[in-house]
Design an enzyme around this catalytic site. Sequence first.
Site, PDB file in Angstrom:
ATOM      1  N   GLY A 190       0.699  -1.141   0.138  1.00  0.00           N
ATOM      2  CA  GLY A 190       0.328   0.442  -0.325  1.00  0.00           C
ATOM      3  C   GLY A 190       1.066   1.337  -0.267  1.00  0.00           C
ATOM      4  O   GLY A 190       1.996   1.249  -0.238  1.00  0.00           O
ATOM      5  N   THR A 194      -0.941   4.831   4.725  1.00  0.00           N
ATOM      6  CA  THR A 194      -2.448   3.964   4.794  1.00  0.00           C
ATOM      7  C   THR A 194      -1.899   3.199   5.704  1.00  0.00           C
ATOM      8  O   THR A 194      -3.855   2.927   6.040  1.00  0.00           O
ATOM      9  CB  THR A 194      -2.587   2.575   3.581  1.00  0.00           C
ATOM     10  OG1 THR A 194      -1.481   1.976   3.056  1.00  0.00           O
ATOM     11  CG2 THR A 194      -2.628   3.229   2.196  1.00  0.00           C
ATOM     12  N   GLY A 195      -1.972   2.581   6.976  1.00  0.00           N
ATOM     13  CA  GLY A 195      -2.316   2.141   8.100  1.00  0.00           C
ATOM     14  C   GLY A 195      -1.473   0.479   8.140  1.00  0.00           C
ATOM     15  O   GLY A 195      -1.992  -0.528   8.735  1.00  0.00           O
ATOM     16  N   LYS A 196      -0.030  -0.014   6.756  1.00  0.00           N
ATOM     17  CA  LYS A 196       0.067  -1.233   7.491  1.00  0.00           C
ATOM     18  C   LYS A 196       0.827  -1.159   8.722  1.00  0.00           C
ATOM     19  O   LYS A 196       0.125  -2.400   8.682  1.00  0.00           O
ATOM     20  CB  LYS A 196       1.008  -1.306   6.518  1.00  0.00           C
ATOM     21  CG  LYS A 196       0.514  -0.998   4.525  1.00  0.00           C
ATOM     22  CD  LYS A 196       1.985  -1.215   3.560  1.00  0.00           C
ATOM     23  CE  LYS A 196       2.736  -0.205   3.558  1.00  0.00           C
ATOM     24  NZ  LYS A 196       2.714   1.507   3.848  1.00  0.00           N
ATOM     25  N   THR A 197       1.572  -0.664   9.236  1.00  0.00           N
ATOM     26  CA  THR A 197       2.105  -1.434  10.195  1.00  0.00           C
ATOM     27  C   THR A 197       1.226  -1.027  11.845  1.00  0.00           C
ATOM     28  O   THR A 197       1.050  -1.950  12.782  1.00  0.00           O
ATOM     29  CB  THR A 197       3.135   0.100  10.876  1.00  0.00           C
ATOM     30  OG1 THR A 197       3.940   0.377   9.661  1.00  0.00           O
ATOM     31  CG2 THR A 197       3.782   0.144  12.287  1.00  0.00           C
ATOM     32  N   HIS A 412      -5.252  34.870 -13.983  1.00  0.00           N
ATOM     33  CA  HIS A 412      -5.489  33.244 -14.732  1.00  0.00           C
ATOM     34  C   HIS A 412      -5.795  32.362 -13.580  1.00  0.00           C
ATOM     35  O   HIS A 412      -6.514  31.232 -14.370  1.00  0.00           O
ATOM     36  CB  HIS A 412      -3.800  33.166 -14.460  1.00  0.00           C
ATOM     37  CG  HIS A 412      -2.997  31.918 -14.069  1.00  0.00           C
ATOM     38  ND1 HIS A 412      -2.194  31.530 -15.079  1.00  0.00           N
ATOM     39  CD2 HIS A 412      -3.001  30.740 -13.448  1.00  0.00           C
ATOM     40  CE1 HIS A 412      -1.785  30.359 -15.278  1.00  0.00           C
ATOM     41  NE2 HIS A 412      -1.936  29.955 -14.233  1.00  0.00           N
ATOM     42  N   GLU A 413      -5.995  32.544 -12.634  1.00  0.00           N
ATOM     43  CA  GLU A 413      -6.985  31.776 -11.803  1.00  0.00           C
ATOM     44  C   GLU A 413      -8.506  31.232 -12.345  1.00  0.00           C
ATOM     45  O   GLU A 413      -8.975  30.549 -12.204  1.00  0.00           O
ATOM     46  CB  GLU A 413      -6.723  32.081 -10.282  1.00  0.00           C
ATOM     47  CG  GLU A 413      -4.820  31.759  -9.444  1.00  0.00           C
ATOM     48  CD  GLU A 413      -4.814  30.205  -9.785  1.00  0.00           C
ATOM     49  OE1 GLU A 413      -5.637  29.116 -10.140  1.00  0.00           O
ATOM     50  OE2 GLU A 413      -3.848  30.260 -10.216  1.00  0.00           O
ATOM     51  N   ASP A 490       1.163  23.419 -15.053  1.00  0.00           N
ATOM     52  CA  ASP A 490       0.199  23.194 -15.740  1.00  0.00           C
ATOM     53  C   ASP A 490       0.418  22.692 -17.094  1.00  0.00           C
ATOM     54  O   ASP A 490      -0.727  21.952 -17.598  1.00  0.00           O
ATOM     55  CB  ASP A 490      -1.022  24.603 -16.058  1.00  0.00           C
ATOM     56  CG  ASP A 490      -1.653  25.446 -14.513  1.00  0.00           C
ATOM     57  OD1 ASP A 490      -1.866  24.414 -13.407  1.00  0.00           O
ATOM     58  OD2 ASP A 490      -1.389  26.223 -14.898  1.00  0.00           O
TER      59      ASP A 490
END
Length: 608
Positions: A190, A194-197, A412-413, A490
């Site tokens: 993963g 993601t929380g493997k440990t 621009h934005e 961009d």
Amino acid sequence: MIKNLLFWLTVTIIVMSTFQSIRQKKYNLKIDYSSFLSDIKNNNIKEVKINGKEINVIKKNNNKYTTYIPINDLTLLNKLINKNIKINSTPISEPNLIISIIISWLPLIISILVWLFFIKQIYNNSKGALFFGKSRAKTLIKNNIKTTFKDIAGCNEAKEEVKEIVEYLKTPNKFKKLGGKIPKGILMIGSPGTGKTLLAKAIAGEAKVPFYNISGSDFVEMFVGIGASRVRDMFYQAKKNCPCIIFIDEIDAVGRRRGINFSGGHDEREQTLNQILVEMDGFNSNEEIIIIAATNRPDVLDPALMRSGRFDRRIIVDLPDINGRKEIIKIHTRNIPLNKDVNIDIISKSIPGFSGADIANLINEAALFAAKYNKKNVSMKEFEKAKDKIIMGTERKSLVMTNDQKELAAYHESGHTIVGELIPNHDPVHKVTIIPRGKSLGTTFFLPENDNFNISLNKLESKISTLYGGRIAEEIIYGKKNISTGASNDIKIATIIAKNMVTKWGFSKEIGPISYIDDEEIIYTNKIIKNKNFSNYISEKIDKEIKKIINKNYLRAKNIIIKNINILHKMKNKLIKYETLNKNQIKKIIYKSKINNLIKNNIKNKRD
């Protein structure tokens, strides 16, 4: 160790000084012997204490002093008795044999104690040369592991797969009766965060078994054979506490594919990998030791690690979906006072692609913002600030922009925002700002309505058009010669999308659904050879197709901005005034202007 040595040295000096002060004589004043005899003659002495040749004197006025007998004065005692002076005496004792031995051996004893102290420090830190081969795995006793499956969310499928392991560790005989064998090796794959440990620790917490935690890099040393020795020691320790779990984080640090190094197969890392393979599936059976490894690069692992009998079960720990993000937010906000306006559904929807670690960081940043302003709870405003900081970067308040620079950033934005809102099949706009954050002078943030697992051709093309909206707005307002470099990122992203459309996803009619990946790595005879798997003719066609896609969507975005030039000016003015616009303000500007234009056109048509 230096601090400890200085501490004990200070303690020793203090003790010796105290001892010396205790032994220090009360009779500090010293006078000559003739003055002492004169005091006897004048009847000024009240009491004397004789200690060998030393005489401590107390006068009748309670003054004290010390004197010494220069020679053996046999008449002194008679003189004192004649004057009725009180006489005290201390017997001269022979030195104690034990004390003499202790004093003579004291330097050696102190040296031995200091040496033992340093050895203990080296042993505890495992930094001595004698302890290189010892395992560096951190051991968590079963009673100390508080993490359970209740503390984990966002990976329900992974949790279901590992529940079988928990059941085996709790009731191994249930499986052994039917001849079943639990997988020895479990590989968790993963993205970072993601929380493997955390998932591996929850397995140990649920099963109530010892948990050994070590990183792949902890095995590797500059001395050959140390890593293999540490592997042996780790499994030796684990066998004493069976059943148990060994968790190897970032196993790709030691488990990379063998045979591609010019140094041959005798380097430290390969020997360590060989020892892991032997311990997992050698002659010695380790049935009650379950090895869990984690990596985010399974493609570089050695095939011997992945074969059946070793890491043959692979668990994908993916990024959480919208429901998973909701559960993770609930877990991390259990101990945080939230305001009534906090909507977890909106927060989880606004952070697509966030891992569990990212969500924890988001909540922590929101709590820090609330504490900074002395608030009693965390409101939605703090969550918005925290999200902007993580996604777009910290506000660069020290950067002072001129009016011309502000206007350029606003145009621009506004170009990005108008194209993204009006073009079909694009994620709706969430926020636009010209406050400098990170490396950018402004940001337009689009928020997907749902998690995107597969992206259509129309959506990809709309994305390219929106990316060029800022550059096109500059071109229309200031002319081609005055376009700034603000669109460099961009252009880069748009080009990557177009290239993938042609070479990976088969969205080009000329090229067709064929994969053309540049610089494929082929491992051959211990060397990596770069191989280009298509001809120069195909390469030219790919370049033409990429340019064709870019030009098509560039023109589409340009037409949208030209048709809505009035909206561009209005949005620019609002951005300069307020610096940040939310989605409701953006929709009001765009659609109110469009309605007004329709009304004007209808009135004009009726007049005509």
